[in-house]
Design a protein around this motif. Structure first.
Motif, PDB file in Angstrom:
ATOM      1  N   LEU A 188      11.568 -16.383  -4.693  1.00  0.00           N
ATOM      2  CA  LEU A 188      11.564 -17.818  -4.982  1.00  0.00           C
ATOM      3  C   LEU A 188      12.937 -18.294  -5.446  1.00  0.00           C
ATOM      4  O   LEU A 188      13.388 -19.376  -5.070  1.00  0.00           O
ATOM      5  CB  LEU A 188      10.500 -18.125  -6.037  1.00  0.00           C
ATOM      6  CG  LEU A 188       9.050 -17.813  -5.626  1.00  0.00           C
ATOM      7  CD1 LEU A 188       8.101 -18.018  -6.798  1.00  0.00           C
ATOM      8  CD2 LEU A 188       8.626 -18.670  -4.443  1.00  0.00           C
ATOM      9  N   LYS A 189      13.625 -17.471  -6.253  1.00  0.00           N
ATOM     10  CA  LYS A 189      14.965 -17.842  -6.723  1.00  0.00           C
ATOM     11  C   LYS A 189      15.957 -17.933  -5.577  1.00  0.00           C
ATOM     12  O   LYS A 189      17.000 -18.586  -5.697  1.00  0.00           O
ATOM     13  CB  LYS A 189      15.463 -16.820  -7.746  1.00  0.00           C
ATOM     14  CG  LYS A 189      14.764 -16.904  -9.093  1.00  0.00           C
ATOM     15  CD  LYS A 189      15.241 -15.785 -10.010  1.00  0.00           C
ATOM     16  CE  LYS A 189      14.496 -15.795 -11.342  1.00  0.00           C
ATOM     17  NZ  LYS A 189      14.891 -14.658 -12.205  1.00  0.00           N
ATOM     18  N   ARG A 190      15.647 -17.250  -4.474  1.00  0.00           N
ATOM     19  CA  ARG A 190      16.520 -17.304  -3.288  1.00  0.00           C
ATOM     20  C   ARG A 190      16.031 -18.347  -2.278  1.00  0.00           C
ATOM     21  O   ARG A 190      16.435 -18.345  -1.127  1.00  0.00           O
ATOM     22  CB  ARG A 190      16.568 -15.925  -2.633  1.00  0.00           C
ATOM     23  CG  ARG A 190      17.296 -14.871  -3.452  1.00  0.00           C
ATOM     24  CD  ARG A 190      17.067 -13.476  -2.857  1.00  0.00           C
ATOM     25  NE  ARG A 190      17.972 -12.472  -3.390  1.00  0.00           N
ATOM     26  CZ  ARG A 190      17.791 -11.819  -4.528  1.00  0.00           C
ATOM     27  NH1 ARG A 190      16.718 -12.090  -5.281  1.00  0.00           N
ATOM     28  NH2 ARG A 190      18.662 -10.911  -4.938  1.00  0.00           N
ATOM     29  N   SER A 191      15.112 -19.211  -2.728  1.00  0.00           N
ATOM     30  CA  SER A 191      14.546 -20.264  -1.877  1.00  0.00           C
ATOM     31  C   SER A 191      13.798 -19.689  -0.679  1.00  0.00           C
ATOM     32  O   SER A 191      13.817 -20.254   0.420  1.00  0.00           O
ATOM     33  CB  SER A 191      15.643 -21.227  -1.394  1.00  0.00           C
ATOM     34  OG  SER A 191      16.294 -21.809  -2.488  1.00  0.00           O
ATOM     35  N   SER A 218      12.749 -19.195   5.519  1.00  0.00           N
ATOM     36  CA  SER A 218      12.342 -17.793   5.376  1.00  0.00           C
ATOM     37  C   SER A 218      11.056 -17.718   4.564  1.00  0.00           C
ATOM     38  O   SER A 218      10.898 -18.417   3.561  1.00  0.00           O
ATOM     39  CB  SER A 218      13.445 -16.986   4.682  1.00  0.00           C
ATOM     40  OG  SER A 218      14.572 -16.850   5.510  1.00  0.00           O
ATOM     41  N   ILE A 219      10.150 -16.841   4.997  1.00  0.00           N
ATOM     42  CA  ILE A 219       8.859 -16.680   4.331  1.00  0.00           C
ATOM     43  C   ILE A 219       8.588 -15.195   4.127  1.00  0.00           C
ATOM     44  O   ILE A 219       8.630 -14.414   5.084  1.00  0.00           O
ATOM     45  CB  ILE A 219       7.718 -17.294   5.166  1.00  0.00           C
ATOM     46  CG1 ILE A 219       7.995 -18.760   5.489  1.00  0.00           C
ATOM     47  CG2 ILE A 219       6.381 -17.142   4.444  1.00  0.00           C
ATOM     48  CD1 ILE A 219       7.021 -19.354   6.500  1.00  0.00           C
ATOM     49  N   PHE A 220       8.324 -14.818   2.885  1.00  0.00           N
ATOM     50  CA  PHE A 220       7.930 -13.446   2.575  1.00  0.00           C
ATOM     51  C   PHE A 220       6.409 -13.390   2.500  1.00  0.00           C
ATOM     52  O   PHE A 220       5.787 -14.171   1.790  1.00  0.00           O
ATOM     53  CB  PHE A 220       8.540 -12.998   1.245  1.00  0.00           C
ATOM     54  CG  PHE A 220       7.938 -11.724   0.720  1.00  0.00           C
ATOM     55  CD1 PHE A 220       8.062 -10.534   1.420  1.00  0.00           C
ATOM     56  CD2 PHE A 220       7.236 -11.711  -0.484  1.00  0.00           C
ATOM     57  CE1 PHE A 220       7.499  -9.364   0.948  1.00  0.00           C
ATOM     58  CE2 PHE A 220       6.682 -10.547  -0.976  1.00  0.00           C
ATOM     59  CZ  PHE A 220       6.807  -9.362  -0.261  1.00  0.00           C
ATOM     60  N   LEU A 221       5.812 -12.450   3.248  1.00  0.00           N
ATOM     61  CA  LEU A 221       4.366 -12.265   3.219  1.00  0.00           C
ATOM     62  C   LEU A 221       4.038 -10.932   2.556  1.00  0.00           C
ATOM     63  O   LEU A 221       4.470  -9.874   3.047  1.00  0.00           O
ATOM     64  CB  LEU A 221       3.781 -12.284   4.630  1.00  0.00           C
ATOM     65  CG  LEU A 221       3.673 -13.661   5.272  1.00  0.00           C
ATOM     66  CD1 LEU A 221       4.888 -13.921   6.157  1.00  0.00           C
ATOM     67  CD2 LEU A 221       2.411 -13.782   6.088  1.00  0.00           C
ATOM     68  N   ASP A 222       3.304 -11.002   1.462  1.00  0.00           N
ATOM     69  CA  ASP A 222       2.857  -9.792   0.771  1.00  0.00           C
ATOM     70  C   ASP A 222       1.422  -9.492   1.199  1.00  0.00           C
ATOM     71  O   ASP A 222       0.487 -10.173   0.802  1.00  0.00           O
ATOM     72  CB  ASP A 222       2.935  -9.988  -0.746  1.00  0.00           C
ATOM     73  CG  ASP A 222       2.434  -8.753  -1.506  1.00  0.00           C
ATOM     74  OD1 ASP A 222       2.233  -7.702  -0.860  1.00  0.00           O
ATOM     75  OD2 ASP A 222       2.243  -8.850  -2.732  1.00  0.00           O
ATOM     76  N   ILE A 223       1.279  -8.456   2.036  1.00  0.00           N
ATOM     77  CA  ILE A 223      -0.052  -8.059   2.506  1.00  0.00           C
ATOM     78  C   ILE A 223      -0.337  -6.660   1.954  1.00  0.00           C
ATOM     79  O   ILE A 223      -0.711  -5.732   2.680  1.00  0.00           O
ATOM     80  CB  ILE A 223      -0.135  -8.103   4.043  1.00  0.00           C
ATOM     81  CG1 ILE A 223       0.532  -9.378   4.577  1.00  0.00           C
ATOM     82  CG2 ILE A 223      -1.589  -8.071   4.514  1.00  0.00           C
ATOM     83  CD1 ILE A 223       0.518  -9.515   6.076  1.00  0.00           C
ATOM     84  N   TYR A 227      13.154 -24.295  -6.845  1.00  0.00           N
ATOM     85  CA  TYR A 227      13.954 -23.850  -5.699  1.00  0.00           C
ATOM     86  C   TYR A 227      13.371 -24.307  -4.359  1.00  0.00           C
ATOM     87  O   TYR A 227      13.790 -23.821  -3.310  1.00  0.00           O
ATOM     88  CB  TYR A 227      14.104 -22.328  -5.728  1.00  0.00           C
ATOM     89  CG  TYR A 227      14.927 -21.848  -6.899  1.00  0.00           C
ATOM     90  CD1 TYR A 227      16.316 -21.932  -6.879  1.00  0.00           C
ATOM     91  CD2 TYR A 227      14.314 -21.353  -8.050  1.00  0.00           C
ATOM     92  CE1 TYR A 227      17.072 -21.517  -7.957  1.00  0.00           C
ATOM     93  CE2 TYR A 227      15.066 -20.926  -9.138  1.00  0.00           C
ATOM     94  CZ  TYR A 227      16.445 -21.015  -9.083  1.00  0.00           C
ATOM     95  OH  TYR A 227      17.196 -20.598 -10.164  1.00  0.00           O
ATOM     96  N   ASN A 228      12.405 -25.257  -4.442  1.00  0.00           N
ATOM     97  CA  ASN A 228      11.827 -25.814  -3.220  1.00  0.00           C
ATOM     98  C   ASN A 228      11.339 -24.705  -2.291  1.00  0.00           C
ATOM     99  O   ASN A 228      11.559 -24.729  -1.073  1.00  0.00           O
ATOM    100  CB  ASN A 228      12.856 -26.689  -2.496  1.00  0.00           C
ATOM    101  CG  ASN A 228      12.220 -27.561  -1.436  1.00  0.00           C
ATOM    102  OD1 ASN A 228      11.055 -27.932  -1.548  1.00  0.00           O
ATOM    103  ND2 ASN A 228      12.969 -27.876  -0.385  1.00  0.00           N
ATOM    104  N   ALA A 229      10.697 -23.694  -2.881  1.00  0.00           N
ATOM    105  CA  ALA A 229      10.198 -22.541  -2.133  1.00  0.00           C
ATOM    106  C   ALA A 229       8.682 -22.461  -2.335  1.00  0.00           C
ATOM    107  O   ALA A 229       8.223 -22.042  -3.401  1.00  0.00           O
ATOM    108  CB  ALA A 229      10.872 -21.262  -2.622  1.00  0.00           C
ATOM    109  N   PRO A 230       7.889 -22.862  -1.362  1.00  0.00           N
ATOM    110  CA  PRO A 230       6.435 -22.850  -1.525  1.00  0.00           C
ATOM    111  C   PRO A 230       5.899 -21.462  -1.897  1.00  0.00           C
ATOM    112  O   PRO A 230       6.418 -20.442  -1.439  1.00  0.00           O
ATOM    113  CB  PRO A 230       5.927 -23.286  -0.148  1.00  0.00           C
ATOM    114  CG  PRO A 230       7.042 -24.087   0.432  1.00  0.00           C
ATOM    115  CD  PRO A 230       8.301 -23.433  -0.063  1.00  0.00           C
ATOM    116  N   PHE A 231       4.854 -21.459  -2.709  1.00  0.00           N
ATOM    117  CA  PHE A 231       4.160 -20.237  -3.121  1.00  0.00           C
ATOM    118  C   PHE A 231       2.678 -20.451  -2.811  1.00  0.00           C
ATOM    119  O   PHE A 231       2.001 -21.209  -3.494  1.00  0.00           O
ATOM    120  CB  PHE A 231       4.399 -19.997  -4.617  1.00  0.00           C
ATOM    121  CG  PHE A 231       3.640 -18.819  -5.188  1.00  0.00           C
ATOM    122  CD1 PHE A 231       3.401 -17.677  -4.437  1.00  0.00           C
ATOM    123  CD2 PHE A 231       3.170 -18.856  -6.506  1.00  0.00           C
ATOM    124  CE1 PHE A 231       2.713 -16.593  -4.977  1.00  0.00           C
ATOM    125  CE2 PHE A 231       2.496 -17.782  -7.053  1.00  0.00           C
ATOM    126  CZ  PHE A 231       2.255 -16.653  -6.284  1.00  0.00           C
TER     127      PHE A 231
END
Length: 814
Positions: A567-570, A548-553, A598-602
């Motif tokens: 990020l805490k939810r990976s 899952s990827i969240f995009l902030d535009i 959390y192995n969640a790229p930023f």
């Protein structure tokens, strides 16, 4: 001879029964058939309900009976022509009257023993087999009905009778030796004891009936017809890419069935296993599908046959220092559970003998804890062991395959795949045969885990990315267009499957777990629900999709402040919003820490230079051991556009208006013209270089008059540009007099940073920077005499969207 079993869904109504008849007609052309049928779908449960209501002195049992009667008479009405319908209805009604008499007896004497229960439940199969056999006779002349109770002999263990194999086999062989019927219809589930009383064969009883018949007659094949096209590689409702397994061994099928593959109940098919009779799982509603063939042994390249799961699991842990080296604790634990009828689904024990962990059904937890505390009361009281620890809301996922033991690294691939996607493993079990590798995980992670494992072991290594896009304005709109255009290309060339699962603007949000139709996304979003940041995050979390990827535009501060929740939810975060990375240093570092934990790229490449690879290049420098010594950059495409177009022929007011109209500035141009945006960008570069700095450390030499900054609205701001026209003309005249150009420059040198207007002379790399282009000049310990220069379009919706798209592709390749 073939034996065919049709389950409740296959004979649920007249339409489905017609499909069954067509199957029997087709197969009867080649061989003699035995058709074992279940009760009409759901009827067994309704019969049980009627008996329980009667036993409770509740006259509602009559209403339930009427529903049973109506269901069967409706089926007869739809199946039979008028000239024979009356006779069929008469016989069905007579059978129903016998059922009603029994229910009335239960009501009167308040007795619903196991013996009576078997009698009541038998009516489901008696009714369905009669109706189906009579309907079949309209199409197959020598079809006949045979009551299974006359063939299958059992003891008197009601509700789960034990079959008397020798007598049963004699009965079956004797009857079918003389039977000339091309199709014999038999009711499943029911049987009879030595004194002629009706018994039933328990859960999976119709399967059992079919297996007994197939074994006794040495049938060529046992066919189980159901509502799915065989046994699947995973649960098809949870894993959309799951597909039917063409061929599987008995043992693999047993393992999959134990872990929730409902098309087969393992104990009931033992008679055909003993005779090595193949089993074929077929779909009544899609008979042309090949289905799954179950045979003694299978040899194939892929050692994994399926991924299954078992929900509603709890872990019980017995541990304590007093257990180490002391024999008998395991025996006492399992004996206590066994005596209380508690089935153990999984066992794991530490080699130190310090703890034993077992998985059981959630529904057995209270009973199990009471039994174990009673058994180990003395040991707990003397502090030899601790009270039983309980973890609930868990599930077991399992890889199944006979050949896993001869292939190295399967368990490693399984656990690494789950770990990479932050699915926490609570316990592991793997036998020496390595036919089953099981892991206990949180129940909420089941769907994610199954999809992860299915992708790893069964699919061409397609990387599916699930996007959640916040902000669908100019840049968001362009990004969606780019994704729609490139989706097929990415799948064909890079095996990347990009799905937009969620969309949101400031007011509404829309979700589609299968992927938003990007040709109609605007309409879909309009039909969505009201959006708040909290409900948006909760919906993404509830979907719990892999990758899952969240995009902030957006340029929204509240959205930027929510990154930690993702990020805490990976959930990976890709942002063109600069607020988070230019906020206080401790927050920036915390987001980096959470990303790693959390192995969640930023990723935030577009924070600086829009689509230019500025941050990626800088990261490569730093990661390779280089050290940045100075930076000089034009980092605002909007400001560069403005000062490139500002001249004697056009006012500063008009050129700013033009920049906004062409989409180069924010809706409020002061965000760009104040220099704050540029200060944020240089700050981000310095932090990525390894420096600990905050926005206050960046000197901002603002060129706007204070009145422009203090204007109450955007319209009022534009009026101040007219009022202070001479101020801007003076800035231009000063630069022209020195034969220089005005450029808004970000600069770092000797440990300090600043942003502001500078006079750039001819010959300087910044002098000929055209249009909305950006440029970044890095000097480093390696790039001393000849700096590293990155130049290109640094503003505009298209290139910013392209930069975001680049970050998405980077995630797919990571």
């Amino acid at each position: 001879m073939n034996v065919l079993k049709f389950g409740g869904t296959s004979v649920a109504n007249a339409e489905n029964i017609t499909k069954v008849i067509n199957i029997l007609k087709s197969e009867a052309k080649d061989t003699q058939l035995l058709a074992v049928v279940s009760a009409l779908g759901g009827i067994t449960d309704v019969l049980l309900e009627a008996g329980e209501l009667a036993n409770a002195k509740d006259e509602a049992y009559l209403t339930t009976f009427d529903a049973i009667k109506a269901r069967h008479l409706e089926t007869v009405e739809a199946l039979f022509p008028e000239h024979i319908k009356e006779d069929i209805i008469s016989e069905v009604s007579a059978i129903l009257e016998r059922l009603k008499d029994i229910l009335q007896g239960i009501y009167l004497i308040n007795e619903f023993s196991f013996k009576t229960r078997d009698k009541v439940l038998s009516f489901g199969e008696l009714l369905s087999s009669y109706i189906i056999s009579e309907a079949l006779k309209l199409h197959v002349k020598d079809a006949q009905l045979k009551d299974s109770r006359e063939l299958i002999a059992t003891d008197s263990y009601f509700t789960k009778a034990n079959v008397k194999e020798e007598l049963t086999n004699q009965n079956i062989s004797s009857y079918f030796k003389s039977s000339k019927a091309s199709v014999t219809v038999l009711p499943g589930f029911i049987s009879r004891n030595e004194i002629g009383e009706t018994t039933t064969l328990g859960r999976g009883g119709s399967d059992y009936t079919a297996a007994i018949l197939a074994s006794a007659l040495n049938a060529s094949q046992l066919e189980i017809w159901t509502d799915v096209s065989g046994m699947y590689t995973a649960h098809p409702k949870l894993v959309k890419q799951a597909f039917p397994i063409a061929q599987i061994s008995y043992q693999e099928a047993m393992e999959l069935s134990h872990f929730g593959a409902k098309v087969l109940y393992p104990p009931t098919i033992q008679p055909v296993l003993d005779k090595n009779i193949p089993i074929l799982i077929k779909n009544t509603f899609f008979p042309e599908d090949k289905g799954t063939r179950i045979v003694p042994t299978v040899s194939e390249d892929n050692p994994i046959k399926g991924i299954s799961h078992l929900e509603q699991i709890a872990l019980l842990t017995l541990e304590g220092n007093g257990m180490v080296g002391v024999p008998g604790y395991s025996r006492r634990l399992f004996e206590a559970l066994s005596l209380n009828g508690i089935n153990v689904a999984l066992i794991t024990q530490a080699s130190s003998e310090h703890s034993i962990c077992v998985g059981i059904l959630d529904s057995d937890v209270t009973k199990a804890v009471e039994a174990l505390h009673l058994e180990f009361e003395y040991d707990i009281d003397k502090h030899k062991i601790n009270p039983v620890q309980v973890e609930e809301n868990l599930a077991i996922v399992a890889l199944i395959g006979d050949q896993m033991k001869s292939h190295q690294g399967i368990s490693g691939r399984m656990f690494s795949a789950l770990g990479e996607n932050n699915v926490n493993i609570r316990a592991i079990a793997q036998g020496a045969s390595e036919r089953n590798i099981s892991a206990v995980i949180a129940k909420k992670d089941v769907s994610k885990a199954l999809n992860i494992l299915h992708n790893r072991f069964f699919e061409e290594q397609v990387k599916t990315l699930n996007l959640f896009i916040m902000g669908v304005g100019n840049v968001g709109h362009r990004l969606i267009e780019q994704i729609a255009k490139q989706q097929q290309h990415l799948m064909d060339t890079l095996l990347i499957d990009i799905k937009v699962i969620g969309l949101a603007n400031s007011k509404q949000m829309y979700f589609n777990e299968l992927g938003v139709d990007l040709s109609h996304w605007k309409k879909a979003l309009k039909s969505g629900r009201p959006q708040t940041l909290q409900t948006w995050i909760e919906n993404i979390d509830a979907l719990n999709l892999r990758n899952s990827i969240f995009l902030d535009i957006t340029a929204n501060q509240s959205v930027a402040e929510s990154y930690a929740e993702y990020l805490k939810r990976s959930i990976a975060v890709v942002a063109c919003n600069k607020i988070a990375c230019s906020s206080n240093y401790s927050n920036y570092k915390e987001l980096k820490r959470l990303s790693k934990k959390y192995n969640a790229p930023f990723l935030f490449e577009t924070n600086v230079g829009a689509g230019l690879p500025v941050i990626n290049t800088l990261n490569n420098l730093v990661n390779s051991g280089d050290k940045v010594t100075s930076i000089k950059a034009v980092l605002s495409g909007s400001l560069n556009f403005i000062f490139n177009n500002f001249n004697d022929a056009i006012s500063f007011h008009d050129v700013v208006k033009q920049a906004q109209a062409e989409g180069y500035t924010e809706p409020d141009p002061r965000i760009d013209l104040s220099g704050v945006d540029v200060a944020r960008k240089i700050l981000i570069l310095l932090r990525e270089s390894g420096l600990q700095m905050d926005i206050e450390d960046i000197e901002n030499n603002m060129f706007l008059p204070q009145a422009s900054m203090d204007a109450e609205s955007v319209d009022a701001f534009y009026e101040t540009l007219k009022t202070h026209n001479n101020h801007f003309n003076h800035l231009l005249a000063e630069a022209t007099a020195k034969d220089c150009k005005l450029k808004y420059v970000a600069e770092f040198n000797n440990g300090s940073a600043k942003v502001g207007l500078q006079h750039i002379p001819k010959g300087h790399p910044l002098y000929n920077l055209e249009g909305k282009d950006n440029i970044v000049i890095f000097n480093s310990e390696r790039y001393i005499d000849q700096p590293l220069l990155i130049k290109g379009a640094g503003a505009g919706a298209e290139v910013t969207a392209s930069g975001l798209f680049g970050d998405i592709i980077s995630l797919a390749r990571s």
